[in-house]
Design a protein around this motif. Structure first.
Motif, mmCIF file in Angstrom:
data_model
loop_
_atom_site.group_PDB
_atom_site.id
_atom_site.type_symbol
_atom_site.label_atom_id
_atom_site.label_comp_id
_atom_site.label_asym_id
_atom_site.label_seq_id
_atom_site.Cartn_x
_atom_site.Cartn_y
_atom_site.Cartn_z
ATOM 1 N N PRO A 161 19.509 -1.008 -23.710
ATOM 2 C CA PRO A 161 19.023 -1.695 -24.914
ATOM 3 C C PRO A 161 19.051 -3.206 -24.767
ATOM 4 C CG PRO A 161 21.300 -1.102 -25.204
ATOM 5 C CD PRO A 161 20.906 -0.563 -23.863
ATOM 6 N N HIS A 162 18.166 -3.872 -25.499
ATOM 7 C CA HIS A 162 18.286 -5.318 -25.635
ATOM 8 C C HIS A 162 19.539 -5.599 -26.470
ATOM 9 C CE1 HIS A 162 14.538 -5.562 -23.723
ATOM 10 N NE2 HIS A 162 13.740 -5.709 -24.770
ATOM 11 N N LEU A 163 20.311 -6.571 -26.034
ATOM 12 C CA LEU A 163 21.530 -6.972 -26.729
ATOM 13 C C LEU A 163 21.326 -8.391 -27.245
ATOM 14 C CD1 LEU A 163 24.044 -5.554 -24.109
ATOM 15 C CD2 LEU A 163 23.298 -4.478 -26.249
ATOM 16 N N TYR A 164 21.540 -8.584 -28.552
ATOM 17 C CA TYR A 164 21.080 -9.811 -29.190
ATOM 18 C C TYR A 164 22.176 -10.805 -29.566
ATOM 19 C CZ TYR A 164 16.606 -7.392 -29.567
ATOM 20 O OH TYR A 164 15.431 -6.730 -29.285
ATOM 21 N N ASP A 165 23.415 -10.342 -29.725
ATOM 22 C CA ASP A 165 24.466 -11.298 -30.086
ATOM 23 C C ASP A 165 25.803 -10.771 -29.599
ATOM 24 O OD1 ASP A 165 25.495 -13.650 -31.043
ATOM 25 O OD2 ASP A 165 25.053 -13.259 -33.154
ATOM 26 N N LEU A 203 20.219 -4.665 -34.503
ATOM 27 C CA LEU A 203 21.088 -5.691 -35.073
ATOM 28 C C LEU A 203 20.927 -6.971 -34.256
ATOM 29 C CD1 LEU A 203 24.232 -3.479 -35.721
ATOM 30 C CD2 LEU A 203 22.558 -4.290 -37.407
ATOM 31 N N PHE A 204 20.591 -8.072 -34.950
ATOM 32 C CA PHE A 204 20.255 -9.322 -34.275
ATOM 33 C C PHE A 204 21.355 -10.373 -34.339
ATOM 34 C CE2 PHE A 204 15.951 -7.853 -35.850
ATOM 35 C CZ PHE A 204 15.545 -7.355 -34.625
ATOM 36 N N GLY A 205 22.191 -10.335 -35.375
ATOM 37 C CA GLY A 205 23.194 -11.381 -35.563
ATOM 38 C C GLY A 205 24.564 -10.800 -35.810
ATOM 39 N N LEU A 206 25.614 -11.513 -35.370
ATOM 40 C CA LEU A 206 26.990 -11.041 -35.487
ATOM 41 C C LEU A 206 27.906 -12.206 -35.818
ATOM 42 C CD1 LEU A 206 29.209 -8.830 -34.963
ATOM 43 C CD2 LEU A 206 29.201 -9.601 -32.579
ATOM 44 N N ASP A 207 28.840 -11.967 -36.740
ATOM 45 C CA ASP A 207 29.863 -12.970 -37.054
ATOM 46 C C ASP A 207 31.177 -12.253 -37.304
ATOM 47 O OD1 ASP A 207 30.676 -15.722 -37.616
ATOM 48 O OD2 ASP A 207 30.980 -15.020 -39.663
ATOM 49 N N LEU A 208 32.246 -12.701 -36.663
ATOM 50 C CA LEU A 208 33.577 -12.140 -36.854
ATOM 51 C C LEU A 208 34.554 -13.279 -37.106
ATOM 52 C CD1 LEU A 208 33.655 -9.489 -33.980
ATOM 53 C CD2 LEU A 208 33.589 -9.014 -36.435
ATOM 54 N N GLY A 214 33.889 -9.495 -41.007
ATOM 55 C CA GLY A 214 32.749 -9.811 -40.171
ATOM 56 C C GLY A 214 31.492 -9.126 -40.641
ATOM 57 N N TYR A 215 30.354 -9.548 -40.053
ATOM 58 C CA TYR A 215 29.040 -9.055 -40.465
ATOM 59 C C TYR A 215 28.152 -8.883 -39.242
ATOM 60 C CZ TYR A 215 30.817 -10.815 -44.871
ATOM 61 O OH TYR A 215 31.621 -11.050 -45.965
ATOM 62 N N ALA A 216 27.324 -7.833 -39.294
ATOM 63 C CA ALA A 216 26.241 -7.653 -38.334
ATOM 64 C C ALA A 216 24.969 -7.438 -39.147
ATOM 65 C CB ALA A 216 26.506 -6.463 -37.429
ATOM 66 N N VAL A 217 23.896 -8.181 -38.813
ATOM 67 C CA VAL A 217 22.673 -8.124 -39.612
ATOM 68 C C VAL A 217 21.489 -7.793 -38.726
ATOM 69 C CG1 VAL A 217 23.626 -9.814 -41.232
ATOM 70 C CG2 VAL A 217 22.164 -10.608 -39.365
ATOM 71 N N GLY A 218 20.444 -7.183 -39.349
ATOM 72 C CA GLY A 218 19.316 -6.793 -38.523
ATOM 73 C C GLY A 218 18.075 -6.393 -39.268
ATOM 74 N N GLN A 219 17.344 -5.449 -38.698
ATOM 75 C CA GLN A 219 16.035 -5.052 -39.192
ATOM 76 C C GLN A 219 16.115 -4.477 -40.602
ATOM 77 O OE1 GLN A 219 14.897 -2.384 -35.921
ATOM 78 N NE2 GLN A 219 13.061 -3.626 -35.628
ATOM 79 N N GLY A 220 15.048 -4.745 -41.372
ATOM 80 C CA GLY A 220 14.902 -4.130 -42.683
ATOM 81 C C GLY A 220 15.987 -4.479 -43.669
ATOM 82 N N GLY A 221 16.567 -5.664 -43.550
ATOM 83 C CA GLY A 221 17.588 -6.105 -44.495
ATOM 84 C C GLY A 221 18.955 -5.489 -44.291
#
Length: 313
Positions: A161-165, A203-208, A214-221
């Motif tokens: 898979p593509h890994l984004y963050d 999932l495109f973004g990650l914050d811990l 922490g949060y992981a955000v991505g497609q479709g809200g």
């Protein structure tokens, strides 16, 4: 070296700090900034065509780093204790040492690297296309693959898979996100990996945060939230159908999420509101950093047309 000219708010925009939301940098239509990172007042933004801007005053003013390090796009950046690492297309990695000099580093791959994280001990991890995971223990000078064995069931049919963050914790624990809703963790420096979450949405973004939220955000809200340092995750309703690209939160719980044609904020990570301003509803912003605290807190977001926008608390 830094360019001599300071890039500031364009004519007709409110200077940073005098309006709740203000454009600090306006580029041109063919420019794009993809990521930014701060350590105190030390900030770097990177983007298309090798563009790199640096700030020493918490994002109030920016200077172009000249000469340009590359003509290829830089997609991720990390800054810690005076050292910085930028990654991008064709496996590019550049490292800034404590004296401020940028030098290329050999990654061992030609795949795109989307993000990089660095801790105070000099442990760095970069992630990218087709399952690439690279680790450095000397602040980015040397790199080795620590990618999961993808054929061992992390993805269907062993797809890479593509890994984004990615985030490297102070204790060296590595957490990364990517396609297929993947959230993976390694507690032993990349020797072994555990899948913490799988799903349909990338999932495109990650914050811990250090307090375990922490949060992981991505497609479709999609927004995934953790309160135990990433061991378990639960989806929260965002109220958005946009592709969410980046996320950062402050120690007191305030969160900002960038997106395609949207921008979200929350005070607790459970209920979300749309930030209404300018082109937030019609354009895209990806990289986001939160600096300062309390009433002095600001979020800085980067995106289309080489724009940097400050969002006051």
């Amino acid at each position: 070296a830094l360019g001599s000219s300071v890039v500031g708010a364009s004519a007709g925009q409110s200077p940073a700090g005098t309006a709740p939301i203000a454009a600090v940098v306006n580029g041109t239509a063919h420019q794009a900034l993809f990521a930014l990172a701060f350590d105190g007042g030390d900030g770097i933004a990177v983007g298309a065509g090798g563009q790199m801007l640096a700030s020493q005053d918490g994002g109030g003013s920016w200077q172009a780093v000249m000469p340009a390090l590359t003509e290829q796009s830089l997609l991720g950046v990390a800054v810690v204790s005076g050292r910085a690492i930028a990654v991008g297309q064709a496996g590019l990695i550049f490292v800034r040492d404590a004296s401020g000099v940028w030098r290329p580093s050999t990654s061992g791959t030609e795949e795109r690297l989307f993000a990089v994280s660095l801790n105070t001990d000099g442990v760095a991890v970069a992630v990218g296309a087709f399952g690439k995971v690279l680790k450095s223990v000397d602040g980015g000078l040397q790199w080795a693959s620590v990618a999961p064995a993808w054929a061992e069931g992390y993805t269907e049919q062993g797809l890479e898979p593509h890994l984004y963050d990615v985030k490297v914790a102070p204790d060296g624990v590595i957490t990364l996100v990517g396609e297929f809703g993947l959230i993976l963790r390694s507690s032993d420096g990349g020797q072994g990996w555990t899948a913490l979450h799988k799903g349909e949405a990338s999932l495109f973004g990650l914050d811990l945060r250090v307090d375990g939220v922490g949060y992981a955000v991505g497609q479709g809200g999609v927004i995934q939230r953790t309160t135990d340092g990433g061991a378990t995750w639960a989806e929260v309703e965002s109220g958005s159908a946009a592709n969410l690209l980046g996320v950062r939160s402050s120690p007191d719980g305030h969160v900002v999420v960038t997106a395609m044609r949207d921008m979200l904020a929350s005070d607790d990570g459970l209920s979300w509101r749309r930030i209404e301003w300018g082109d937030f509803g019609s354009a895209w912003y990806s990289g986001v950093s939160v600096i300062g605290a309390g009433a002095a807190e600001n979020a800085l977001v980067v995106g289309h047309s080489g724009r940097i926008v400050r969002i006051a608390r």
